[in-house]
Design an enzyme around this catalytic site. Structure first.
Site, short mmCIF file in Angstrom:
data_model
loop_
_atom_site.label_atom_id
_atom_site.label_comp_id
_atom_site.label_asym_id
_atom_site.label_seq_id
_atom_site.Cartn_x
_atom_site.Cartn_y
_atom_site.Cartn_z
N GLN A 1 0.81 -1.22 0.00
CA GLN A 1 0.00 0.00 0.00
C GLN A 1 0.84 1.27 0.00
O GLN A 1 0.29 2.37 0.08
CB GLN A 1 -0.94 0.00 1.21
CG GLN A 1 -1.94 -1.14 1.22
CD GLN A 1 -2.94 -1.08 0.07
OE1 GLN A 1 -3.11 -0.05 -0.57
NE2 GLN A 1 -3.62 -2.19 -0.18
N SER B 1 3.17 -5.77 -5.05
CA SER B 1 2.27 -6.42 -6.00
C SER B 1 1.86 -5.41 -7.06
O SER B 1 1.40 -4.32 -6.73
CB SER B 1 1.04 -6.96 -5.27
OG SER B 1 0.36 -7.92 -6.03
N ALA B 2 2.00 -5.77 -8.33
CA ALA B 2 1.81 -4.82 -9.43
C ALA B 2 0.40 -4.26 -9.51
O ALA B 2 0.21 -3.10 -9.87
CB ALA B 2 2.18 -5.49 -10.76
N CYS C 1 -9.30 -9.14 0.46
CA CYS C 1 -8.95 -10.55 0.64
C CYS C 1 -9.80 -11.20 1.73
O CYS C 1 -9.81 -12.41 1.88
CB CYS C 1 -7.47 -10.69 0.98
SG CYS C 1 -6.38 -10.08 -0.33
#
Length: 387
Positions: free
Chosen positions: A183, A203-204, A328
């Site tokens: 983040q 994370s892309a 998630c």
């Protein structure tokens, strides 16, 4: 068709058109396996090298080989925690890990798993602002501590944790330090050398790249037992055929993310503040967490008397996407864990709504969201039994 407004960018982001454009040739034409010796494979090598160059420069790593390609940050987090278990806990008897109660489930659940194997895990509590202090980490470190794992920025409040201070303490104590920077990248500057980080996950798809691709920074000279076996990819550190189009896309997304940092601060931050100030005019609305030390795109709002899920679905009917917390875990419909951790009642913790912006949001979208949210608050409170 009604306009759709996307304010769930901490869950995932739209792919930048420039990223899609640079990926396209590697989906259509240059599709060879990079490990192959023929030209279909070897012609992909320059693009992979260029992408890795963008990645390591984007986080100010020392060397291009310090960045390992993974499938996502969840894999990266698992790799660090389980790799340290093999390298430090089993081999050296350092059987203690320090983390926080505010971590993403990818860290918390992995720590829970390691506890079942006999690892002692200290979960540092967060204060009323949603943060921890470096002193908490310092006091928790023992001779048995193998790893400290603290997120750079919280996925729900956007709060920035004191990573540089923690990194300095870990370096002084000789303890490995991992941060989940999912983040943070693309929202604030991330410098692994300045922060004395040993491991960093990213994370892309959280910074306008493709889903299904991520990375792990491993500081030069630090070993980590591989999580996957079966090949010599990434210098033998992570087996699996390289996903060329996604690696290329992630590299470009990182480059663009760094280029837009000032825009995030000046434009996205002001849009977030405008949204927040307008919603705070609604009676019994509060912003959760510290409003100063946070990334510029995120606000976690509590609307007393209204279940977060009720507000979520009301916004959804008006084509506005928001969240009650981590995507998630969003199907669990549990009380917001950060609000619970800072001491809010379970009833109040169920009222949280996270709104997270991106550089693709417009002022007109924010104005529309303010209008819809304000009307929904009145309507839902009129039928609420708890307000």
């Amino acid at each position: 068709m009604l306009q759709r407004i996307y304010l769930d960018n901490n869950a995932t982001t739209r792919i930048d058109p420039k990223v899609k454009e640079i990926m396209d040739p590697f989906l259509r034409d240059h599709y060879g396996n990079p490990s192959s010796l023929h030209q279909f494979g070897t012609e992909t090598h320059p693009a992979i090298a260029e992408a890795l160059d963008k990645l390591y420069k984007g986080i100010n790593a020392r060397d291009i080989d310090d960045v390992i390609i993974t499938s996502c940050a969840t894999e990266s987090n698992n790799w660090v925690l389980k790799g340290v278990y093999f390298d430090e806990c089993l081999k050296k008897g350092k059987n203690h890990i320090i983390t926080t109660v505010a971590e993403h489930p990818a860290v918390r659940s992995t720590c829970n798993f390691l506890e079942s194997l006999g690892v002692e895990v200290t979960y540092l509590p967060i204060n009323e602002h949603g943060s921890i202090t470096a002193d908490q980490v310092k006091e928790a470190i023992t001779e048995k501590t193998a790893l400290v794992s603290v997120m750079w920025a919280n996925n729900e409040t956007g709060l920035i944790f004191p990573i540089e201070e923690i990194g300095a303490i870990c370096k002084e104590k000789g303890v490995l330090f991992h941060t989940d920077a999912v983040q943070a990248i693309g929202k604030i500057p991330v410098d692994v050398l300045k922060a004395n980080v040993d491991f960093l996950s990213f994370s892309a798809h959280k910074f306008h790249g493709p889903k299904g691709i991520g990375g792990l920074y491993i500081r030069s000279g630090v070993g980590l037992t591989p999580l996957f076996h079966g090949g010599e990819h990434m210098n033998g550190r992570r087996s699996g055929t390289l996903n060329v189009p996604y690696i290329v896309g992630m590299g470009e997304a990182m480059k663009l993310a760094v280029e837009h940092l000032d825009y995030e601060k000046e434009v996205v931050g002001k849009l977030r503040d405008k949204l927040e100030e307008a919603l705070l005019k609604i009676p019994d609305v509060m912003v959760v967490g510290d409003r100063v030390h946070r990334v510029p795109n995120t606000t976690l709002i509590s609307v007393r008397g209204i279940e977060g899920e009720a507000m979520l679905w009301d916004l959804n009917r008006s084509n506005i996407a928001a969240s009650t917390g981590s995507a998630c875990a969003s199907e669990d419909l549990e009380a917001n864990p950060v609000m619970v951790a800072i001491g809010a009642s379970k009833e109040l913790a169920h009222t949280a709504i996270r709104l997270s912006l991106s550089r693709f949001n417009t002022e007109a979208e924010i104005d529309k969201t303010i209008e819809v949210f304000s009307q929904a608050a009145v309507r839902l409170r009129n039928i609420s039994s708890s307000y």
